[in-house]
Design a protein around this motif. Structure first.
Motif, short mmCIF file in Angstrom:
data_model
loop_
_atom_site.label_atom_id
_atom_site.label_comp_id
_atom_site.label_asym_id
_atom_site.label_seq_id
_atom_site.Cartn_x
_atom_site.Cartn_y
_atom_site.Cartn_z
N GLU A 158 0.83 -1.21 0.00
CA GLU A 158 0.00 0.00 0.00
C GLU A 158 0.86 1.25 0.00
O GLU A 158 0.56 2.23 -0.69
CB GLU A 158 -0.97 -0.01 1.19
CG GLU A 158 -2.05 -1.09 1.08
CD GLU A 158 -2.70 -1.15 -0.31
OE1 GLU A 158 -3.02 -0.09 -0.87
OE2 GLU A 158 -2.85 -2.28 -0.84
N LYS A 159 1.95 1.23 0.78
CA LYS A 159 2.83 2.40 0.82
C LYS A 159 3.45 2.65 -0.55
O LYS A 159 3.57 3.79 -0.98
CB LYS A 159 3.93 2.21 1.86
CG LYS A 159 3.39 2.31 3.27
CD LYS A 159 4.49 2.19 4.29
CE LYS A 159 3.87 2.18 5.68
NZ LYS A 159 4.73 1.69 6.71
N ARG B 36 2.16 1.81 -3.42
CA ARG B 36 1.11 2.24 -4.36
C ARG B 36 0.88 3.76 -4.30
O ARG B 36 0.41 4.36 -5.26
CB ARG B 36 -0.19 1.48 -4.13
CG ARG B 36 -0.16 0.07 -4.71
CD ARG B 36 -1.56 -0.51 -4.78
NE ARG B 36 -1.57 -1.91 -5.13
CZ ARG B 36 -1.61 -2.39 -6.37
NH1 ARG B 36 -1.64 -1.56 -7.40
NH2 ARG B 36 -1.64 -3.69 -6.60
N GLU B 37 1.20 4.37 -3.15
CA GLU B 37 1.03 5.83 -3.05
C GLU B 37 1.93 6.56 -4.04
O GLU B 37 1.68 7.71 -4.38
CB GLU B 37 1.32 6.30 -1.62
CG GLU B 37 0.23 5.88 -0.65
CD GLU B 37 0.59 6.19 0.79
OE1 GLU B 37 1.44 7.07 1.03
OE2 GLU B 37 0.02 5.51 1.68
N PHE B 38 3.01 5.91 -4.48
CA PHE B 38 3.94 6.55 -5.42
C PHE B 38 3.73 6.07 -6.86
O PHE B 38 4.53 6.39 -7.74
CB PHE B 38 5.39 6.24 -5.02
CG PHE B 38 5.80 6.87 -3.72
CD1 PHE B 38 6.07 8.23 -3.65
CD2 PHE B 38 5.91 6.11 -2.57
CE1 PHE B 38 6.44 8.81 -2.45
CE2 PHE B 38 6.27 6.68 -1.37
CZ PHE B 38 6.54 8.04 -1.31
N CYS B 39 2.68 5.27 -7.08
CA CYS B 39 2.50 4.64 -8.39
C CYS B 39 1.62 5.45 -9.33
O CYS B 39 0.59 6.00 -8.90
CB CYS B 39 1.84 3.26 -8.23
SG CYS B 39 2.97 2.00 -7.63
N ASN C 209 2.71 -0.04 -13.36
CA ASN C 209 2.80 1.23 -12.63
C ASN C 209 4.17 1.87 -12.80
O ASN C 209 5.19 1.20 -12.65
CB ASN C 209 2.63 0.96 -11.13
CG ASN C 209 1.32 0.30 -10.83
OD1 ASN C 209 0.29 0.94 -10.77
ND2 ASN C 209 1.35 -1.03 -10.67
N ASN D 289 12.16 7.03 -4.70
CA ASN D 289 11.10 6.97 -3.68
C ASN D 289 10.92 5.56 -3.15
O ASN D 289 10.76 5.35 -1.94
CB ASN D 289 9.76 7.44 -4.27
CG ASN D 289 9.70 8.95 -4.42
OD1 ASN D 289 10.55 9.66 -3.88
ND2 ASN D 289 8.73 9.42 -5.16
N LEU E 12 11.65 4.30 0.66
CA LEU E 12 10.57 3.69 1.44
C LEU E 12 11.05 2.39 2.10
O LEU E 12 10.80 2.14 3.29
CB LEU E 12 9.45 3.37 0.45
CG LEU E 12 8.05 3.12 0.95
CD1 LEU E 12 7.50 4.38 1.57
CD2 LEU E 12 7.16 2.72 -0.25
N MET F 180 5.62 11.61 -10.89
CA MET F 180 4.54 12.24 -10.11
C MET F 180 4.57 13.76 -10.17
O MET F 180 3.57 14.41 -9.90
CB MET F 180 4.59 11.76 -8.67
CG MET F 180 4.20 10.30 -8.60
SD MET F 180 3.93 9.70 -6.96
CE MET F 180 2.34 10.34 -6.58
#
Ligand code: FAD
Length: 473
Positions: free
Chosen positions: A69-70, A72-75, A104, A110, A114, A230
Motif C-alpha cells: 500500500e505504501k 502504491r502511493e507513489f505509483c 505502474n 522513492n 521507502l 509524479m
C-alpha cells in the motif's frame, strides 16, 4: 542455521533493502553495507533509470513485507502503450483486455527510500552508507570494504553474506577470482545503450502527454520510450546502437546532429524536450546486458540475489520485479525450515533459476517487439484479437504479456513456454486465414477463435515437449 547468525548484505538497492526488511521481520540480525551515500539525505540520482515499471510480481513481494500500500502511493498506473509514428500520429494498445490489469510507473528513489525507512525501523537492522565492498573472502565469509569519505579500508566478518550489489557485483567477481569452485558465468551486451532525457511538466505542473500510457516511438533499429513521474514530468529513454546505423551514440557528437536526428525521427518528442542538446551531451550513456551465472551460492556461506545473479535488459520491465520476486521465493524456502543455509541456498536456486533464465530471454524478445514489431500490421491485428479474447473470456485467455506481467502465481518459465506457443498459434492462424480478423467479431466468432488458439497452442506445446524444448535446466 540460527537466528543469531550475523547476516551481511552487500548493496542497499531495491533488492538488498527489501531482503534486509524481510530477514529483519523474520528476526535475523542484519547488517547492510551500501557503496553510495544515503539517497534519502543526499541529492544523488538513485542510479540507473529514474523511474521503473512495477507490476504484479514486484507487488506480491512488497505485499509479503507489508509494503504494497505504501508503494502504491507513489505509483502512476499505465494501462497500455501509446505508439508515436515519425509524423507524430499515435495509436494505443492496452496491456490487457481485463480492466484491473495495468503496470505502474514508480520513482526508483522513492521506492528505495521507502524500503530503507522500513528496514531501519527494525532494531536488528543496521545500514552503513558510503562503504564499498572491494572483495569477499568467500571461504572465511569476510568482506573487504573501503569507506568513500574517510578512505579507510576495513574488514567485516559475518556468518552469511548476501550479494545484492547489482549487475557489477563484488561478490560475483570474488566467485570468479577466488576459483574455489566451478562457477559458470556469461555476460552478453546488446549493441544498444541507453540515455535518459526529460519532458518537463507544463506550467500548471501537470503532464504534457497522457500519463496513463507508456509512450513508445518505435523506429525499427532504435526507439524512444517515456514513463510518467509524479511531478508532471516524463523520463524519456533513448535506446540506440553504439556504433551501427545512420544515427548512433558514437556519431551523434554535435548539437546539430542531435537536433537533426530528433527532428527526423521524433519531431513530436523533440517539441517537448526543451533541453535536448544539454541533456543529450551531459547525461551518461549506459550499457545494456544480460548476466547469467551458476551456482549462485558457495557452501553454507554466500548467496547472490537480484541483479547480481541475473541482470537482464529492461524491455519487459521485469528486472526489479524479478529481484523482488527473488525475495518472495527465498522467503518461501525459509518457510521449509531446512537445517542449514547451504540447503536453503540450494533449494532456492533450484526453485528459481529456470524462471530467471526465462525472463532474461523474454526481455530480449521484447526488445525486438518494442522497437519494431509493435508497428507491424500483423502484430497489431494479433494484439487486437488478444484484447478481445481477454475481455470476453477473462478467465480463459491470457496473452504472453499477461502471463508474464499479471500472473504472479505462475513462474516466468511456464509463462514463457505457454506464451510463446500461444503467440505462434495465433500468428499461424492469422497467416493461414484460419481465423476471421474482421474488426468486430461476434462473441460466437471469438469463441471459435479461442478454441482454435487453445487447440493449436496445446499441439505446439506437445510438439515442444517431445522435442525436449521446454526442459528445465
Ligand atoms: P541495483 O538496483 O543495481 O542495486 C545494487 C545496489 O548495490 C546499489 O545500491 C549499488 O549502489 C550497490 N552496490 C553496488 N556495488 C556495490 C559494492 N561493491 N559495495 C556496496 N554496494 C554496492 N526493472 C523493472 O522491474 N521495471 C523497469 O521498468 C525497469 N526499467 C529499467 C530501465 C533501465 C534503463 C535499467 C538499466 C534497468 C531497469 N530495470 C527495470 C531493472 C532494475 O533496475 C534492476 O533489475 C533492479 O534495480 C535490480 O535491483 P538490485 O537491488 O538487484 O540491483
Amino acid at each position: 542455521m540460527n537466528k543469531k547468525d550475523k547476516i551481511l548484505i552487500i548493496g542497499a538497492g531495491l533488492c538488498g533493502s527489501l531482503l534486509a526488511l524481510r530477514l529483519a521481520q523474520r528476526g535475523f540480525e542484519v547488517e547492510v553495507y551500501e557503496s553510495r551515500p544515503d539517497l534519502r539525505t543526499t541529492n544523488i540520482s538513485a542510479g540507473r533509470s529514474i523511474n521503473l515499471a512495477l507490476s504484479d510480481r514486484g507487488l506480491k513481494a512488497l505485499r509479503l513485507c507489508g509494503m504494497e500500500e505504501k508503494a502504491r502511493e507513489f505509483c502512476i498506473p499505465m494501462f497500455g502503450r501509446l505508439m508515436h509514428d515519425a509524423h507524430g500520429k499515435t495509436f494505443s494498445s492496452n496491456y490487457s483486455g481485463r480492466e484491473n490489469e495495468f503496470i505502474n510507473s514508480i520513482s526508483r528513489g522513492n521506492l528505495n527510500a521507502l524500503l530503507l525507512d522500513e528496514a531501519e525501523k527494525h532494531d536488528n537492522v543496521t545500514i552503513h552508507f558510503n562503504k564499498q565492498c572491494r572483495t569477499v573472502d568467500i571461504e572465511n565469509t569476510v568482506a573487504h570494504f573501503k569507506d568513500y569519505q574517510t578512505k579507510e579500508e576495513f574488514f567485516v566478518h559475518a556468518d552469511v553474506i548476501f550479494g545484492s550489489d547489482g549487475a557489477g557485483s563484488s561478490l560475483r567477481k570474488s566467485y570468479i577470482s577466488e576459483r574455489k569452485f566451478l562457477f559458470s558465468y556469461s555476460q552478453n551486451y546488446l549493441n544498444h545503450g541507453y540515455k535518459e532525457l526529460e519532458i518537463p511538466a507544463n506550467k500548471m505542473g501537470t503532464h504534457q502527454i497522457s500519463k496513463e500510457h507508456l509512450h513508445i516511438w518505435p523506429r525499427g533499429d532504435f526507439m524512444l520510450i517515456a514513463l510518467p513521474n509524479m511531478d508532471g514530468s516524463f523520463t524519456v529513454t533513448l535506446f540506440l546502437s553504439y556504433d551501427e546505423g545512420e544515427f548512433n551514440f558514437e556519431n551523434l557528437t554535435s548539437e546539430d546532429k542531435i537536433t537533426a536526428f530528433f527532428e527526423k525521427e521524433f519531431p513530436d518528442a523533440l517539441a517537448l524536450i526543451p533541453n535536448i542538446k544539454e541533456e543529450f551531451i551531459n547525461n551518461p550513456t549506459g550499457p545494456l546486458g544480460t548476466i547469467k551465472c551458476s551456482p549462485w551460492s558457495y557452501k553454507n556461506k554466500t548467496l547472490l540475489i537480484g541483479d547480481s545473479s541475473h541482470a537482464i535488459v529492461p524491455f519487459y520491465g521485469q528486472g526489479m520485479n524479478a529481484s523482488f520476486e527473488d525475495v518472495f521465493v527465498f522467503d518461501e524456502i525459509l518457510n521449509q525450515n531446512l537445517e542449514t543455509w547451504e540447503a536453503v541456498f540450494k533449494a532456492y536456486q533450484k526453485a528459481r533459476k529456470h524462471d530467471t533464465d526465462a525472463i532474461a530471454d523474454l526481455a530480449i524478445d521484447n526488445f525486438h517487439e518494442m522497437k519494431d514489431h509493435v508497428a507491424n500490421p500483423i502484430f497489431k491485428e494479433k494484439r487486437k484479437i488478444e484484447m478481445d479474447l481477454e475481455k470476453i473470456f477473462p478467465t480463459q485467455y491470457f496473452s504472453k504479456y499477461s502471463l508474464v506481467t499479471f500472473n504472479e502465481n505462475i513462474g516466468y518459465n511456464e509463462a514463457m513456454n505457454r506464451g510463446r506457443a500461444q503467440d505462434k498459434a495465433l500468428l499461424n492462424l492469422i497467416a493461414d486465414n484460419d481465423i476471421s480478423t474482421s474488426l468486430e467479431m461476434s462473441i460466437e466468432e471469438l469463441e471459435i477463435v479461442l478454441r482454435k488458439v487453445q487447440e493449436e497452442t496445446n499441439e505446439i506445446l506437445q510438439e515442444d515437449k517431445i522435442a525436449g524444448m521446454n526442459e528445465r535446466n
